[in-house]
Enzyme design. Structure first.
Site, PDB file in Angstrom:
ATOM      1  CB  THR A  93     -24.780 -36.859 -22.802  1.00 33.97           C
ATOM      2  OG1 THR A  93     -25.063 -38.017 -23.511  1.00 33.97           O
ATOM      3  CG2 THR A  93     -26.436 -36.435 -22.274  1.00 33.97           C
ATOM      4  CE  LYS A 168     -27.931 -39.356 -23.834  1.00 29.49           C
ATOM      5  NZ  LYS A 168     -28.270 -40.384 -24.301  1.00 29.49           N
ATOM      6  CE  LYS A 243     -22.895 -36.485 -18.355  1.00 30.34           C
ATOM      7  NZ  LYS A 243     -22.567 -36.660 -19.951  1.00 30.34           N
TER       8      LYS A 243
HETATM    9  P1  NAD Z   1     -16.078 -42.358 -21.169  1.00 34.37           P
HETATM   10  O1  NAD Z   1     -15.462 -41.531 -20.016  1.00 34.37           O
HETATM   11  O2  NAD Z   1     -15.414 -44.064 -21.555  1.00 34.37           O
HETATM   12  O3  NAD Z   1     -14.909 -41.575 -22.295  1.00 34.37           O
HETATM   13  C1  NAD Z   1     -14.083 -40.070 -22.679  1.00 34.37           C
HETATM   14  C2  NAD Z   1     -12.813 -39.996 -22.555  1.00 34.37           C
HETATM   15  O4  NAD Z   1     -12.946 -38.585 -23.003  1.00 34.37           O
HETATM   16  C3  NAD Z   1     -12.454 -41.172 -21.399  1.00 34.37           C
HETATM   17  O5  NAD Z   1     -11.216 -42.192 -22.198  1.00 34.37           O
HETATM   18  C4  NAD Z   1     -10.986 -39.345 -21.313  1.00 34.37           C
HETATM   19  O6  NAD Z   1      -9.839 -39.751 -21.399  1.00 34.37           O
HETATM   20  C5  NAD Z   1     -11.073 -39.046 -22.331  1.00 34.37           C
HETATM   21  N1  NAD Z   1     -10.871 -36.993 -22.661  1.00 34.37           N
HETATM   22  C6  NAD Z   1     -11.878 -36.581 -21.306  1.00 34.37           C
HETATM   23  N2  NAD Z   1     -10.845 -35.229 -21.332  1.00 34.37           N
HETATM   24  C7  NAD Z   1     -10.511 -34.957 -22.139  1.00 34.37           C
HETATM   25  C8  NAD Z   1      -9.651 -33.949 -22.740  1.00 34.37           C
HETATM   26  N3  NAD Z   1      -9.334 -32.687 -22.571  1.00 34.37           N
HETATM   27  N4  NAD Z   1      -8.900 -34.624 -23.830  1.00 34.37           N
HETATM   28  C9  NAD Z   1      -9.309 -35.846 -25.056  1.00 34.37           C
HETATM   29  N5  NAD Z   1      -9.728 -36.568 -24.271  1.00 34.37           N
HETATM   30  C10 NAD Z   1     -10.512 -36.496 -23.157  1.00 34.37           C
HETATM   31  O7  NAD Z   1     -16.942 -41.722 -21.205  1.00 34.37           O
HETATM   32  P2  NAD Z   1     -17.740 -42.663 -22.495  1.00 34.37           P
HETATM   33  O8  NAD Z   1     -18.587 -43.524 -21.850  1.00 34.37           O
HETATM   34  O9  NAD Z   1     -17.373 -42.986 -24.289  1.00 34.37           O
HETATM   35  O10 NAD Z   1     -19.545 -41.664 -22.580  1.00 34.37           O
HETATM   36  C11 NAD Z   1     -18.655 -40.160 -23.479  1.00 34.37           C
HETATM   37  C12 NAD Z   1     -19.925 -39.249 -23.256  1.00 34.37           C
HETATM   38  O11 NAD Z   1     -20.552 -40.453 -24.371  1.00 34.37           O
HETATM   39  C13 NAD Z   1     -20.460 -38.983 -21.561  1.00 34.37           C
HETATM   40  O12 NAD Z   1     -20.668 -37.350 -22.014  1.00 34.37           O
HETATM   41  C14 NAD Z   1     -21.811 -39.363 -21.293  1.00 34.37           C
HETATM   42  O13 NAD Z   1     -22.670 -39.359 -21.318  1.00 34.37           O
HETATM   43  C15 NAD Z   1     -22.124 -39.424 -22.968  1.00 34.37           C
HETATM   44  N6  NAD Z   1     -22.719 -42.027 -23.332  1.00 34.37           N
HETATM   45  C16 NAD Z   1     -22.371 -42.759 -23.336  1.00 34.37           C
HETATM   46  C17 NAD Z   1     -23.119 -43.303 -23.223  1.00 34.37           C
HETATM   47  C18 NAD Z   1     -22.570 -45.050 -22.079  1.00 34.37           C
HETATM   48  O14 NAD Z   1     -23.544 -45.850 -22.756  1.00 34.37           O
HETATM   49  N7  NAD Z   1     -21.421 -45.353 -21.919  1.00 34.37           N
HETATM   50  C19 NAD Z   1     -24.342 -43.544 -23.827  1.00 34.37           C
HETATM   51  C20 NAD Z   1     -24.740 -42.347 -23.779  1.00 34.37           C
HETATM   52  C21 NAD Z   1     -24.049 -41.026 -23.737  1.00 34.37           C
END
Ligand code: NAD
Length: 295
Positions: A93, A168, A243
Site C-alpha cells: 500500500t 485502496k 498509514k
Molecule cells: P511487514 O513489515 O511485516 O513486511 C515488510 C517486509 O519488507 C519486511 O519483512 C522487511 O524486512 C521487508 N523489506 C523492507 N525493505 C526491503 C527491501 N529493500 N528489500 C527486501 N525486503 C525489504 O509489513 P506487512 O504487514 O507485510 O505489509 C506490507 C505492505 O502491505 C504494506 O505496504 C502494508 O501497508 C500493506 N498491507 C498490510 C496489511 C496488514 O494487515 N498487515 C493489510 C493490507 C495491506
C-alpha cells in the site's frame, strides 16, 4: 508453473509467497530480514541471499514492502536486473504518485507492470482470500490475473497506472470514517442506557448498517468474531489505518479534493497512535472516544 520472485516476505508477503508455492509456482523469495527469509523457506519458498539472485530468470516479480520509498528503491534496482518483458507487480500500500513512478521505471525497462494493493489483512493473506485492486494496462492485468488468483479471491481491474492504490485509499478512508461513526453511536447509546445488542439489532438492519458494524462490531457480543471479543487483538492494526488515512490526506491535498471527515479520522487515529495504541486493532478507538466524551 511460472517462475516468480517475491520481494518482502513479512506479515503479508510471507503467506502470499507460500500460497504461490501451493499453487505450483516456482518461487524465489528475498527479504532484508533473515528471520523472514527463514520463515519463507519453511513454506517451500527458495530463499535468495540477494535481490539479484531472487529475480534471476524470473518471469514475474511481486513486491510487498512497507512504503513507497522502499518500492521505488527496489524497483529501481530490479529494473537493472530483469529481462525486458518481465511482469512487475507491487502489492504494497503506497501513495499514488510513487506507484506511477514505479510504473514509469518498469516502462523504461520494457516491462509490463501493475499496482495491485490488497485488502483482507494477514488472515486473507494466509487463506488466499485477499481482494486485489489493480492499476495498469489491460494486457498487464490479463497476464497477472492467474498469479493473483493464487493469493486472492477477488481481483478488480480499477483502471490505469495508480488506479489500484487510488481505490485502496478511498476504500480505507470510508472504513476509517465509518468505524469512528459506529464507535460514536455505541458510546452515545451506552450513555443513553441502550444495550449493545439492541443498537446492533436495529442499526444492522436499518440505514446505519455498514461493514464496520455488521462484520467488525467494535463492542463485544453482537459479532462474535470481531476483535472486540478478543481484547482488540488485530485484525487490522490502528497504525496501518493511520498509514492509509495519511495517504488519503496526501492524495486529497495534491488533487484539491475536499475530505473533511477523512482529515478528522486521520487526526483521531494519529492521537490514538500517539497514545501508544497503534498495535491494537483499529476498532479499539472506541475506548479513546469514550474517554473524550468524559473530558
Ligand atoms: P511487514 O513489515 O511485516 O513486511 C515488510 C517486509 O519488507 C519486511 O519483512 C522487511 O524486512 C521487508 N523489506 C523492507 N525493505 C526491503 C527491501 N529493500 N528489500 C527486501 N525486503 C525489504 O509489513 P506487512 O504487514 O507485510 O505489509 C506490507 C505492505 O502491505 C504494506 O505496504 C502494508 O501497508 C500493506 N498491507 C498490510 C496489511 C496488514 O494487515 N498487515 C493489510 C493490507 C495491506
Amino acid at each position: 508453473m511460472t517462475k516468480i520472485a517475491f520481494v518482502g516476505l513479512g506479515n503479508m508477503g510471507g503467506p502470499m509467497a507460500a500460497n504461490l508455492v501451493k499453487a505450483g509456482h516456482a518461487v524465489a523469495g528475498f527479504d532484508l530480514s533473515e528471520t523472514s527469509r527463514a520463515a519463507a523457506a519453511a513454506t517451500g519458498v527458495s530463499a535468495a541471499a540477494t535481490l539479484a539472485e531472487a529475480v534471476d530468470g524470473a518471469e514475474c516479480v511481486v513486491t510487498m514492502l512497507p512504503k513507497g520509498t522502499h518500492v521505488l528503491s527496489v524497483w529501481g534496482e530490479l529494473c537493472g536486473l530483469v529481462e525486458a518483458g518481465t511482469l512487475l507487480v507491487d502489492s504494497s500500500t503506497i501513495d499514488v504518485e510513487n506507484a506511477r513512478r514505479a510504473h514509469a521505471l518498469a516502462a523504461g525497462r520494457g516491462c509490463p507492470s501493475l499496482d495491485a494493493p490488497v485488502s483482507g489483512g494477514t488472515g486473507g493473506a494466509a487463506a488466499a482470500t485477499l481482494t486485489f485492486m489493480a492499476g495498469g494496462t489491460e494486457a498487464a492485468f490479463a497476464q497477472a490475473q492467474p498469479i493473483l488468483a493464487a493469493m486472492g479471491r477477488r481481483i478488480v481491474h480499477c483502471g490505469g497506472p495508480g488506479a489500484g492504490q487510488a481505490a485502496k485509499i478511498c476504500n480505507n478512508m470510508i472504513l476509517g470514517i465509518s468505524m469512528i461513526g459506529v464507535c460514536e453511536a455505541f458510546a452515545l447509546g451506552e450513555k443513553l442506557g441502550l444495550s449493545h445488542q439492541a443498537l446492533f439489532d436495529v442499526a444492522s438492519t436499518s440505514s446505519g448498517q455498514c461493514w464496520s458494524l455488521t462484520s467488525y462490531c467494535p463492542v463485544p457480543g453482537p459479532v462474535p468474531a470481531s476483535p472486540a471479543n478478543s481484547g482488540y487483538k488485530p485484525g487490522f492494526a490502528a497504525a496501518l489505518m493511520l498509514k492509509d488515512l495519511t495517504l488519503a490526506q496526501e492524495a486529497a491535498l495534491s488533487t484539491g479534493a475536499a475530505t473533511p471527515l477523512g482529515g478528522l479520522a486521520a487526526q483521531l487515529y494519529g492521537l490514538f497512535d500517539r497514545q501508544g495504541q497503534g498495535g491494537r486493532d483499529f476498532s479499539a478507538i472506541i475506548e479513546m472516544l469514550r474517554g473524550l466524551e468524559e473530558a
